[in-house]
Design an enzyme around this catalytic site. Structure first.
Site, PDB file in Angstrom:
ATOM      1  NE  ARG A  74      60.175   7.811 -29.996  1.00 11.91           N
ATOM      2  CZ  ARG A  74      59.674   6.877 -30.810  1.00 11.91           C
ATOM      3  NH1 ARG A  74      58.669   6.108 -30.407  1.00 11.91           N
ATOM      4  NH2 ARG A  74      60.175   6.675 -32.008  1.00 11.91           N
ATOM      5  CE1 TYR A 126      53.736  24.672 -11.127  1.00 12.47           C
ATOM      6  CE2 TYR A 126      53.085  23.647 -13.188  1.00 12.47           C
ATOM      7  CZ  TYR A 126      53.998  24.363 -12.443  1.00 12.47           C
ATOM      8  OH  TYR A 126      55.183  24.757 -13.020  1.00 12.47           O
ATOM      9  CG  ASP A 198      50.538  17.523  -9.083  1.00 13.97           C
ATOM     10  OD1 ASP A 198      51.469  17.151  -8.341  1.00 13.97           O
ATOM     11  OD2 ASP A 198      50.673  18.385  -9.961  1.00 13.97           O
TER      12      ASP A 198
HETATM   13  C1  LIG Z   1      56.279  22.144 -10.815  1.00 13.93           C
HETATM   14  C2  LIG Z   1      54.962  21.491 -10.748  1.00 13.93           C
HETATM   15  C3  LIG Z   1      54.385  20.883 -11.884  1.00 13.93           C
HETATM   16  C4  LIG Z   1      55.045  20.922 -13.249  1.00 13.93           C
HETATM   17  O1  LIG Z   1      56.202  20.180 -13.287  1.00 13.93           O
HETATM   18  P1  LIG Z   1      57.458  20.485 -14.258  1.00 13.93           P
HETATM   19  O2  LIG Z   1      58.393  19.384 -13.935  1.00 13.93           O
HETATM   20  O3  LIG Z   1      57.959  21.863 -13.910  1.00 13.93           O
HETATM   21  O4  LIG Z   1      56.943  20.444 -15.663  1.00 13.93           O
HETATM   22  C5  LIG Z   1      53.165  20.243 -11.729  1.00 13.93           C
HETATM   23  N1  LIG Z   1      52.527  20.221 -10.531  1.00 13.93           N
HETATM   24  C6  LIG Z   1      53.036  20.809  -9.440  1.00 13.93           C
HETATM   25  C7  LIG Z   1      52.283  20.756  -8.165  1.00 13.93           C
HETATM   26  C8  LIG Z   1      54.264  21.468  -9.507  1.00 13.93           C
HETATM   27  O5  LIG Z   1      54.755  22.064  -8.417  1.00 13.93           O
END
Ligand SMILES: *Cc1c(COP(=O)(O)O)cnc(C)c1O
Length: 417
Positions: A74, A126, A198
């Protein structure tokens, strides 16, 4: 033999002897070379070109506290460390930390904030991030304000004394609006807040937010980075050692870590990211151009089209435009639904970023939980269709879109029952 490493990454100050010798600085190499070699050295014991899957949960110590950089899986795992090293190199970061999903990354990053903190998020973030900010974070005393950042200056109106973090995506989902990363970073820093970007939609191949002033870049590797729609995984990358130490502590303390196999798979996918992204973009541009020229389409949103209102910003802060195309079909919900039922190569499904082309109807699928008022503000209309354009042969995709458009509008509308 040369070793391409980014930094010592993923292991906590190993006391043992096997710290890899630092290789040449990653900046010596370009993206594709780093994608293939960073964090991927042949196994020193067996010579295996691809490091083996390390499933052991625990690692031998030769004396108390003396080990090869790994103690308990971990806290640190070789496959995870290799993947993190590769991501750090591609995001021009000193450090990267992997998590069990993009959402686990979000949760762990938000956990860095003390109770009573305020976060500002772009309004069309998102859906899962919105849900986390509104339904989970408040329980630990973290509150979020959502703001339209088409004009970065809007950020000033919502910054508070306790604003510790600004969270953006660019391009946004599904309407592909861009946020000026440099401008938002400057304002966030003026107020002493960290900027998180992001970068899932463009991947590090087309955009490096840390170079534009962001403090953290996060990814859902489930999308382009793994690229084959068969792994759920997330990652955060950063340059600041204090930020890294804090998040590294939380990675272990919260424990939302990815399995070694998922790291192995995502790392394998990462090695073709540059090849895939080039083809995603070539196909997306062709599909966007076809849609824009069609009388059966109301409008097309793609940052690589000069008709995109932020085409200039896209050229300035991105190295390319990505594989996501959104458009409004001429008609209503039924027309859009018929298009989605008529496609043969595109698969009607949520998610994005895989080699196969996908399509979806945001109003009922990915953005079904957004209120009608908010959908109106964001431009998520009933006839809005989102395409994740894959890497199939361009002509086949164009033919599929053309025939589906024609079928969708050919059927005479029957009155709603
Ligand atoms: C899919 C997505 C997430 C979340 O990711 P997961 O791996 O599904 O938990 C976050 N930000 C964006 C822009 C996404 O497309």
């Amino acid at each position: 033999m040369t070793v391409v490493t980014s930094t010592t990454n993923g292991t906590s100050a190993p006391a043992g002897p096997a710290t890899p010798a630092p290789g040449p600085a990653p900046s010596k190499y370009s993206f594709g070379t780093l994608a293939i070699h960073a964090g991927q050295q042949p196994d020193p014991h067996t010579g295996a070109v691809i490091p083996a899957l390390s499933l052991s949960t625990t690692y031998k110590q030769s004396a108390v506290g003396v080990h090869n950089g790994f103690e308990y899986s971990r806290s640190g795992n070789p496959n995870r460390a290799d993947f993190e090293t590769a991501i750090a190199a591609l995001e021009h970061a000193k450090y990267a930390l992997a998590f069990s999903s993009g959402s686990a990354t979000t949760s762990s990053v938000i956990s860095m904030l003390p109770g009573g903190s305020h976060v500002v998020s772009v309004n069309d973030v998102y859906g899962g991030t919105y849900r986390y900010f509104t339904k989970v974070a408040p329980a630990s005393g973290v509150k979020a304000t959502f703001v339209d950042l088409l004009d970065a200056e809007n950020l000033r109106n919502v910054m508070q004394e306790n604003t510790r973090m600004v969270w953006i995506e660019t391009p946004t989902n599904p309407t592909l609006r861009l946020v000026d990363i440099r401008a938002v970073a400057d304002i966030a820093h003026e107020y002493g807040a960290l900027l998180v970007v992001d970068n899932t939609f463009l991947s590090p191949y087309f955009q490096n937010p840390l170079d534009l002033g962001a403090d953290l870049v996060v990814h859902s590797c489930t999308k382009y980075i793994n690229g084959h729609s068969d792994v759920v995984l997330g990652v955060a990358a950063m340059n600041d050692t204090q930020v890294y130490d804090k998040l590294k502590f939380l990675q272990n303390a919260i424990g939302a870590v990815p399995a070694p196999f998922d790291c192995f798979m995502a790392h394998r996918g990462l090695k073709t990211l540059h090849l895939r992204m080039r083809q995603h973009e070539e196909n997306a541009l062709a599909v966007a151009a076809l849609l824009e020229a069609s009388p059966l389409v109301e409008n097309v949103i793609y940052p690589g089209l000069p008709s995109h209102p932020q085409y200039e910003l896209a050229q300035r802060q991105q190295r390319g435009f990505g594989g996501m195309v959104t458009f409004r079909i001429r008609g209503d919900l039924q027309t859009a639904d018929r298009f989605l039922q008529s496609v043969q190569l595109f698969t009607l499904a949520e998610s994005l970023g895989g080699v196969e082309s996908l399509c979806e109807l945001p109003v009922l699928m990915t953005h079904g939980s957004v209120s009608p008022e908010d959908r109106a503000v964001l431009g998520i209309t009933d006839n809005l269709i989102r395409l994740s354009v894959g890497v199939e042969d361009t002509q086949d995709l164009l033919q599929d879109v053309s025939q589906a458009l024609e079928r969708a509008v050919q059927v005479t509308d029957t009155p709603a029952a």
